[in-house]
Design a protein around this motif. Structure first.
Motif, PDB file in Angstrom:
ATOM      1  N   ASP A   1     -17.983  13.851  13.932  1.00 33.37           N
ATOM      2  CA  ASP A   1     -17.783  15.299  13.946  1.00 33.37           C
ATOM      3  C   ASP A   1     -17.788  15.756  12.494  1.00 33.37           C
ATOM      4  O   ASP A   1     -16.830  15.524  11.761  1.00 33.37           O
ATOM      5  CB  ASP A   1     -16.464  15.640  14.629  1.00 33.37           C
ATOM      6  CG  ASP A   1     -16.248  17.126  14.777  1.00 33.37           C
ATOM      7  OD1 ASP A   1     -16.834  17.911  13.990  1.00 33.37           O
ATOM      8  OD2 ASP A   1     -15.466  17.520  15.666  1.00 33.37           O
ATOM      9  N   LYS A   2     -18.868  16.382  12.077  1.00 30.70           N
ATOM     10  CA  LYS A   2     -19.012  16.790  10.680  1.00 30.70           C
ATOM     11  C   LYS A   2     -18.018  17.866  10.286  1.00 30.70           C
ATOM     12  O   LYS A   2     -17.624  17.952   9.124  1.00 30.70           O
ATOM     13  CB  LYS A   2     -20.438  17.262  10.416  1.00 30.70           C
ATOM     14  CG  LYS A   2     -21.454  16.154  10.507  1.00 30.70           C
ATOM     15  CD  LYS A   2     -22.853  16.645  10.252  1.00 30.70           C
ATOM     16  CE  LYS A   2     -23.833  15.500  10.411  1.00 30.70           C
ATOM     17  NZ  LYS A   2     -25.208  15.906  10.213  1.00 30.70           N
ATOM     18  N   ASN A   3     -17.577  18.677  11.246  1.00 33.60           N
ATOM     19  CA  ASN A   3     -16.628  19.751  10.933  1.00 33.60           C
ATOM     20  C   ASN A   3     -15.242  19.205  10.590  1.00 33.60           C
ATOM     21  O   ASN A   3     -14.588  19.682   9.673  1.00 33.60           O
ATOM     22  CB  ASN A   3     -16.528  20.740  12.097  1.00 33.60           C
ATOM     23  CG  ASN A   3     -17.827  21.462  12.336  1.00 33.60           C
ATOM     24  OD1 ASN A   3     -18.571  21.750  11.403  1.00 33.60           O
ATOM     25  ND2 ASN A   3     -18.117  21.750  13.596  1.00 33.60           N
ATOM     26  N   THR A   4     -14.802  18.197  11.344  1.00 27.94           N
ATOM     27  CA  THR A   4     -13.471  17.633  11.097  1.00 27.94           C
ATOM     28  C   THR A   4     -13.523  16.324  10.316  1.00 27.94           C
ATOM     29  O   THR A   4     -12.482  15.771   9.994  1.00 27.94           O
ATOM     30  CB  THR A   4     -12.740  17.378  12.431  1.00 27.94           C
ATOM     31  OG1 THR A   4     -13.502  16.439  13.204  1.00 27.94           O
ATOM     32  CG2 THR A   4     -12.551  18.669  13.204  1.00 27.94           C
ATOM     33  N   ARG A   5     -14.740  15.840  10.057  1.00 28.26           N
ATOM     34  CA  ARG A   5     -14.948  14.581   9.343  1.00 28.26           C
ATOM     35  C   ARG A   5     -14.238  13.417  10.020  1.00 28.26           C
ATOM     36  O   ARG A   5     -13.617  12.576   9.385  1.00 28.26           O
ATOM     37  CB  ARG A   5     -14.513  14.721   7.889  1.00 28.26           C
ATOM     38  CG  ARG A   5     -15.316  15.768   7.141  1.00 28.26           C
ATOM     39  CD  ARG A   5     -14.886  15.896   5.734  1.00 28.26           C
ATOM     40  NE  ARG A   5     -15.125  14.611   5.074  1.00 28.26           N
ATOM     41  CZ  ARG A   5     -14.826  14.365   3.819  1.00 28.26           C
ATOM     42  NH1 ARG A   5     -14.283  15.289   3.086  1.00 28.26           N
ATOM     43  NH2 ARG A   5     -15.071  13.186   3.306  1.00 28.26           N
ATOM     44  N   THR A   6     -14.336  13.388  11.335  1.00 31.07           N
ATOM     45  CA  THR A   6     -13.731  12.302  12.115  1.00 31.07           C
ATOM     46  C   THR A   6     -14.806  11.574  12.907  1.00 31.07           C
ATOM     47  O   THR A   6     -15.865  12.115  13.199  1.00 31.07           O
ATOM     48  CB  THR A   6     -12.657  12.831  13.094  1.00 31.07           C
ATOM     49  OG1 THR A   6     -13.258  13.797  13.965  1.00 31.07           O
ATOM     50  CG2 THR A   6     -11.492  13.463  12.353  1.00 31.07           C
TER      51      THR A   6
END
Length: 119
Positions: A95-100
């Motif tokens: 998940d690029k938005n949360t970097r997870t």
């Protein structure tokens, strides 16, 4: 064949007690999924009783940019080391938005039962 393992509390990955105050025991599909999740969380070389187990998180994943397929393959390989696992199919996504990174692994045991572990 009934497969059993000590049940872990999912909030802290520690032993837990049953309603009678005894160590809780997980069985069959839940036990298999829990053991696969444990195998996938172990860092390579850190398993006390067998230092050949584990995923090379430090060497090949953390601080690097491995593909989701690379991580999925490592997880599948670890799952297949368990004696009661016949098949394992992992899916991993970033998940690029949360970097997870999140993933799941679907397991089929030697008796044909399926279960899933979410990581």
């Amino acid at each position: 064949m009934t497969y059993k393992t000590l049940q872990l509390d999912t909030s802290n990955w520690d032993l837990t007690l049953d309603g009678s105050g005894d160590l809780a025991i997980a069985s069959d599909g839940y036990a298999t999924a829990q053991d696969v999740a444990s195998a996938c969380l172990v860092f390579s070389g850190e398993c006390y009783y067998d230092n050949t187990l584990g995923i090379p998180w430090k060497e090949d994943v953390l601080g690097k940019r491995p593909s989701p397929g690379f991580i999925a393959q490592k997880m599948q390989n670890e799952a297949l080391k368990l004696p009661n696992v016949d098949q394992a199919i992992a899916s991993v996504f970033f998940d690029k938005n949360t970097r997870t990174t999140r993933g799941a692994i679907r397991i089929t045991d030697v008796d044909g039962n399926t279960s899933q572990a979410t990581l």
